[in-house]
Design a protein around this motif. Sequence first.
Motif, PDB file in Angstrom:
ATOM      1  N   ALA A 112       1.026  -1.316   0.054  1.00 40.78           N
ATOM      2  CA  ALA A 112       0.071  -0.127   0.042  1.00 40.78           C
ATOM      3  C   ALA A 112       0.878   1.194   0.118  1.00 40.78           C
ATOM      4  N   ARG A 113       2.083   1.252   0.444  1.00 41.06           N
ATOM      5  CA  ARG A 113       3.088   2.276   0.445  1.00 41.06           C
ATOM      6  C   ARG A 113       3.343   2.737  -0.925  1.00 41.06           C
ATOM      7  N   SER A 114       3.431   1.906  -1.925  1.00 42.07           N
ATOM      8  CA  SER A 114       3.719   2.043  -3.146  1.00 42.07           C
ATOM      9  C   SER A 114       2.577   2.965  -4.180  1.00 42.07           C
ATOM     10  N   MET A 164      -8.455   1.683   7.673  1.00 46.41           N
ATOM     11  CA  MET A 164      -8.715   2.954   8.190  1.00 46.41           C
ATOM     12  C   MET A 164      -7.626   3.559   8.458  1.00 46.41           C
ATOM     13  N   ALA A 165      -6.331   3.240   8.556  1.00 45.39           N
ATOM     14  CA  ALA A 165      -5.201   4.215   8.604  1.00 45.39           C
ATOM     15  C   ALA A 165      -4.545   4.518   7.434  1.00 45.39           C
ATOM     16  N   PHE A 166      -5.164   4.033   6.144  1.00 45.68           N
ATOM     17  CA  PHE A 166      -4.534   4.343   4.854  1.00 45.68           C
ATOM     18  C   PHE A 166      -4.747   5.805   4.613  1.00 45.68           C
ATOM     19  N   ARG A 218      -5.225   3.995  -5.992  1.00 49.98           N
ATOM     20  CA  ARG A 218      -6.224   3.592  -5.075  1.00 49.98           C
ATOM     21  C   ARG A 218      -5.576   2.392  -4.466  1.00 49.98           C
ATOM     22  N   LEU A 219      -6.115   2.175  -3.125  1.00 46.59           N
ATOM     23  CA  LEU A 219      -5.910   0.820  -2.318  1.00 46.59           C
ATOM     24  C   LEU A 219      -7.181   0.042  -2.424  1.00 46.59           C
ATOM     25  N   ILE A 220      -7.266  -1.185  -2.814  1.00 41.53           N
ATOM     26  CA  ILE A 220      -8.352  -1.957  -2.986  1.00 41.53           C
ATOM     27  C   ILE A 220      -8.386  -2.992  -1.822  1.00 41.53           C
TER      28      ILE A 220
END
Length: 574
Positions: free
Chosen positions: A291-293, A314-316, A299-301
């Motif tokens: 997710a850091r990329s 929730m922390a993203f 978007r993160l899925i």
Amino acid sequence: MELSDIRRLTGANLIMNRPGAAGEADLPPGDEGYIAALWRRQARRMLDAVGWSQSITAIRPFQGGASLAVSAPIDGLYAATEIVEWAWEEARALWDGAAVSELEPAAVAIRANIAEERNPALVAIEAAARARGVVFLHGEDRASVGLGTGCQAWPDDALPTVDDIDWDRVHDIPVGLVTGTNGKSTTVRLTAAIGAATGRIVGLCSSDWVRVGGEIVDEGDYSGPGGARRAVRDSRADLAVLEVARGGLLRRGLTIPRVRACLITNVAVDHLGEYGVMDLAGLTEAKFLPARSVEPGGRLILNADDPQLVRHGMAFDGEITWVSLSPDSEFMAAWLASGGEAAVLAEDQLVLARGQERIPVLEVADFPIGLNGAARFNLSNALGAIALADVLGLPVAAMAEGLAKFSGGPEDNPGRGNFIDLGGVTVLVDFAHNPHGVAALIDGIRHLPARRRLFLLGQAGDRRDEDIRDLARIVWDARPDRILVKEMAKALRGREAGEVPELIAQELDSLGAPRDVVGSADSELDGLRQALEWAEEGDLLVLLLHTDRKEALGKLVELRDRGWQAGMPIDIDD
């Protein structure tokens, strides 16, 4: 006290957000913090002594030990591993009250190794790529800038100067990452099928192959950093979808530093006890590394049906698309009411949702590997592929076409829900290898008609005893008529031969499985032979194949093509 692992970290990782080196140490209970502090202190002394005062140190404690990481230039990673190891030996000596070595002689040796490893041209190209906003990769003794059709690569011993690179030809292509405990390979291949439906040349890596367009470039487990680099360095690719496995993330860190999208399918207990990941919370943390990329605007899925993903998601700090088989859940209803985006199962349709807007993609009945809705795990995989394709800019019509044409056979999705009809005997080959995956598979095939059912069951040796027993319990809960417990000699991974099959057999016995129901197989191919010898018309054979999957699938396809039926001779060499 023991140092269990030392490794290079080529990108952001679980311990720190930069390249370097790391090690894990098993530490005595109650003293972990003190010893880890000594270890870190010694690393700091050596970093300063060799001239790396700008490097950082980081400690990650875990149950029974700690990880230490030190950052380093990309042309100094091997020397960094020496610093981690030297610091450990010094810390252990201090704790034991033994004499410690002098700092300077060791520093002289490490400085010499730093000088030998130094590669100014490599560092210059990395800096130039970063300044121009294109991806730089290093591995397999090659450096590259750009991705796919915009990639240029050179051997380490023939690097150009920055000014000699034709930067006008260098660019990146859209990249999507897929990680999680189960469903990665299928989701990657579904997304690639969607891309192919638009005429895109998709670079793909997975646990079976690297493929570019319709060509398999190489076969093997390429779900790690090497596979990712191979796929995105191919100059034919104008889109990339990469399977990112836990092992590569923990062993080397992030490979692709910037991507359009990242999908996390689910998180379940598997591979605990490696690289300092001892529990589900730690595993979830590792799965979130990609997710850091995700680049700004990407978007993160995440799978909203997985509580761990909801909790950590929730922390993203970025945009999220959720995937759910339960769009009417309290969370999903609130998410969509707020204008959020999702891919959901709505009645009998796979649907893209943007707030209150619903965009139908495909009827469940038209998705072959969904088994008319019974294989819910594949419906979830399809929704992940739809969400990923959407972020990558692929149209809805291509989503429908790609998913509808995906047969799920051995040719396009080997070892993942492959059904083969052998003259009235149904054989299902699947890679399910942990309790979560096997439970989902069993749930998906529960209502398939079968006169009798057989399971071929086994496990690699690097799983905990409790997880191996849990696997046996889940299979026995399905009450099959026959269970063959297989040896996996190619995956003992520290255990003695026969140890894992004995654990499974003992657990089945304790659960009340009759002795005449449970048999043993010396290998996966021996298990295949015994299963076919046992089979009669109308039976379902569920073969959980791992180490010899390719050979077994080849034999099954050969038997099918020559019209084999139950009772006919079987020619299978172990």
